[in-house]
Scaffold this active site. Structure first.
Site, short mmCIF file in Angstrom:
data_model
loop_
_atom_site.label_atom_id
_atom_site.label_comp_id
_atom_site.label_asym_id
_atom_site.label_seq_id
_atom_site.Cartn_x
_atom_site.Cartn_y
_atom_site.Cartn_z
N TYR A 264 6.16 8.58 -5.49
CA TYR A 264 7.53 8.81 -5.05
C TYR A 264 8.31 9.46 -6.18
O TYR A 264 8.63 8.82 -7.18
CB TYR A 264 8.20 7.51 -4.62
CG TYR A 264 7.57 6.82 -3.44
CD1 TYR A 264 6.71 7.48 -2.57
CD2 TYR A 264 7.81 5.46 -3.20
CE1 TYR A 264 6.13 6.82 -1.49
CE2 TYR A 264 7.23 4.80 -2.12
CZ TYR A 264 6.38 5.49 -1.28
OH TYR A 264 5.81 4.83 -0.22
N PRO B 53 10.41 0.16 9.68
CA PRO B 53 10.79 -0.69 10.82
C PRO B 53 12.01 -0.20 11.56
O PRO B 53 12.30 -0.69 12.66
CB PRO B 53 11.05 -2.05 10.15
CG PRO B 53 11.51 -1.69 8.77
CD PRO B 53 10.67 -0.49 8.39
#
Length: 332
Positions: A58, A219
């Site tokens: 990242y 999610p």
């Protein structure tokens, strides 16, 4: 916040974690502000959101460096998860599972995170040129050396090679079965949300049957399930959603009934409850071994996401969510 335990070692963490990727990677670059992200991490820890999920790719590397600024002061408050196995080039990402590289990468992550130990070290992707058992064995050596507490696996990508008629996560389960013979798997990270429930078919039950924790990635459906995105608004070119088949103007509009259903459930629980909280509560309701890992870089959303841990959905709520239309994408 409610605490949940994962794996045979019963590692404890808050039921809602913090996905740190958006702070430095994959989402709109113009909205990244290091100091604001640092404040968001501090706020998460204040609220009991202990799991901080990152990866060396990242940035690359800058996300771990950012977390290191916080962990230097508050290591005891955090459960640190990072990943290894992917290298980022100018225009491509490649896997590297060579044992020597894995061990060097771990040492580099420890330096960037400013910590002596990583709580959960995850294999981001297996290297097709290296038997996964060799990669996993090197990761197990890191546990023996005291540099890592537990090991996890990230699910194979949706576009990975699949056998005719196979389910989405069959490849991941085969990989898990292989590495389990070398060293125990503590956690599996895979996408799970109201609009991407595929893990419920086989992967989540596989984890539950073996005492393996499940870290639910994305999610909130890359932000769609929050209900804060405007159809047709578009995304910056460096934002992964600019190329996502569910985020075209047409599909963003077509999938609005999913958000509308979450809003209906939210209203039954109070004016302050949001669609995002319902979406997260749905994920948490899928099992006591499930930890939701929504990603954000803003304190506001950290607070909202943490509040979902207190929301208990009823049978009626769960039935309504189960009856929502399946998500549509432009590649369907």
């Amino acid at each position: 916040m409610e605490r949940r335990t994962i794996g045979a070692g019963s590692l404890a963490m808050g039921a809602v974690g913090l996905g740190c990727m958006p702070m430095n990677w994959a989402y709109s670059g113009s909205q990244r502000q290091g100091d604001e992200s640092v404040r968001a991490v501090h706020r998460a820890l204040d609220l009991g959101v202990t799991l901080l999920d990152t990866a060396d790719m990242y940035g690359p590397f800058t996300n771990e460096l950012l977390l290191g600024r916080v962990l230097k002061e508050r290591r005891a408050d955090a459960f640190v998860s990072t990943k290894v196995g992917l290298l980022v080039g100018e225009q491509h990402i490649v896997a590297n599972g060579r044992p020597g590289y894995v061990k060097r990468a771990c040492d580099a992550s420890l330096r960037r995170l400013q910590t002596d130990v990583i709580d959960l070290y995850q294999l981001h992707r297996a290297d097709p040129e290296v038997p996964v058992e060799e990669t996993w064995g090197a990761m197990a050596d890191l546990v023996q050396a005291g540099k890592v507490r537990a090991l996890g696996v990230c699910a194979v990508g949706a576009r990975a090679a699949r056998r005719p008629g196979a389910r989405l996560h069959d490849g991941t389960i085969r990989q898990l079965q292989r590495v389990q013979q070398v060293f125990p798997v503590t956690a599996v990270q895979a996408e799970l949300s109201v609009w991407s429930p595929e893990a419920l078919d086989a992967l989540l039950p596989w984890c539950a049957a073996r005492g393996v924790g499940f870290l639910a990635a994305m999610p909130l459906g890359n932000g769609f399930l929050t209900g804060t995105l405007t159809p047709g608004e578009g995304f910056e070119p460096d934002d992964v959603r600019a190329r996502h088949p569910r985020f075209t103007a047409e599909m963003t509009a077509a999938n609005q009934p999913i958000v509308a259903g979450l809003r209906r459930v939210a209203r039954r629980h109070g004016a302050e409850v949001t669609p995002a909280q319902v979406a997260l509560a749905w994920v948490l309701a899928q099992g006591a071994h499930v930890v939701a890992v929504p990603g954000t870089k803003r304190e506001r959303w950290v607070r909202e996401n943490a509040g979902a841990a207190e929301l208990r959905l009823t049978g009626e709520d769960l039935a309504e969510v189960a009856g929502l239309p399946a998500a549509r994408g432009s590649w369907d």
